[in-house]
Design a protein around this motif. Structure first.
Motif, PDB file in Angstrom:
ATOM      1  N   LYS A 196       0.389 -23.514   9.067  1.00 54.50           N
ATOM      2  CA  LYS A 196       1.278 -22.383   8.805  1.00 54.50           C
ATOM      3  C   LYS A 196       2.520 -22.812   8.024  1.00 54.50           C
ATOM      4  O   LYS A 196       2.958 -22.112   7.124  1.00 54.50           O
ATOM      5  N   LYS A 197       3.071 -24.003   8.330  1.00 54.37           N
ATOM      6  CA  LYS A 197       4.270 -24.467   7.652  1.00 54.37           C
ATOM      7  C   LYS A 197       4.009 -24.684   6.160  1.00 54.37           C
ATOM      8  O   LYS A 197       4.788 -24.257   5.317  1.00 54.37           O
TER       9      LYS A 197
ATOM     10  N   ASP B 298       1.621 -23.331   4.402  1.00 52.53           N
ATOM     11  CA  ASP B 298       1.329 -22.012   3.823  1.00 52.53           C
ATOM     12  C   ASP B 298       2.631 -21.291   3.458  1.00 52.53           C
ATOM     13  O   ASP B 298       2.749 -20.705   2.383  1.00 52.53           O
ATOM     14  N   GLU B 299       3.617 -21.353   4.361  1.00 53.81           N
ATOM     15  CA  GLU B 299       4.901 -20.700   4.119  1.00 53.81           C
ATOM     16  C   GLU B 299       5.647 -21.353   2.953  1.00 53.81           C
ATOM     17  O   GLU B 299       6.239 -20.676   2.131  1.00 53.81           O
ATOM     18  N   LYS B 300       5.588 -22.703   2.898  1.00 51.87           N
ATOM     19  CA  LYS B 300       6.236 -23.407   1.795  1.00 51.87           C
ATOM     20  C   LYS B 300       5.580 -23.045   0.471  1.00 51.87           C
ATOM     21  O   LYS B 300       6.265 -22.830  -0.535  1.00 51.87           O
TER      22      LYS B 300
ATOM     23  N   LYS C 145       4.040 -20.274  -0.352  1.00 56.38           N
ATOM     24  CA  LYS C 145       4.467 -18.902  -0.693  1.00 56.38           C
ATOM     25  C   LYS C 145       5.895 -18.909  -1.218  1.00 56.38           C
ATOM     26  O   LYS C 145       6.213 -18.217  -2.190  1.00 56.38           O
ATOM     27  N   GLN C 146       6.752 -19.725  -0.614  1.00 56.29           N
ATOM     28  CA  GLN C 146       8.143 -19.835  -1.054  1.00 56.29           C
ATOM     29  C   GLN C 146       8.205 -20.403  -2.479  1.00 56.29           C
ATOM     30  O   GLN C 146       8.962 -19.910  -3.312  1.00 56.29           O
TER      31      GLN C 146
END
Length: 94
Positions: free
Chosen positions: A3-4, A6-8, A10-11
């Protein structure tokens, strides 16, 4: 899935820190300005559908830079597809 990362990824896409540099018949080249402000190189080998990155990711999963390149590919594909069909309805120009 991580998840971490994935979030990075997207950022990176949202902040326009991932760019496609060039493309040949076999390879696509990207650069990504990472969270630490270092610039990473991502290469996709289209023949084998494999990505590589010069970061120090030692896991067997895609790093956030590769995930960002994949997100960018999807975003570019969606934009191309939308433009291909712009101005038509059911195959008839409007």
């Amino acid at each position: 899935m991580n998840k971490k990362s994935d979030e990075k990824a997207k950022q990176f896409l949202d902040e326009e820190r991932i760019f496609k540099l060039s493309e040949t018949d076999r390879y696509e080249y990207y650069i990504c300005k990472g969270a630490s402000k270092k610039v990473y190189e991502i290469i996709e080998d289209k023949l084998f559908n494999r990505f590589s990155c010069n970061c120090k990711n030692i896991r067997l999963t895609d790093c956030s830079h590769i995930k960002a390149a994949k997100l960018l590919q999807g975003d570019m594909y969606e934009n191309e597809t939308a433009n291909d069909h712009k101005g038509t309805m059911l195959g008839v120009a409007i």
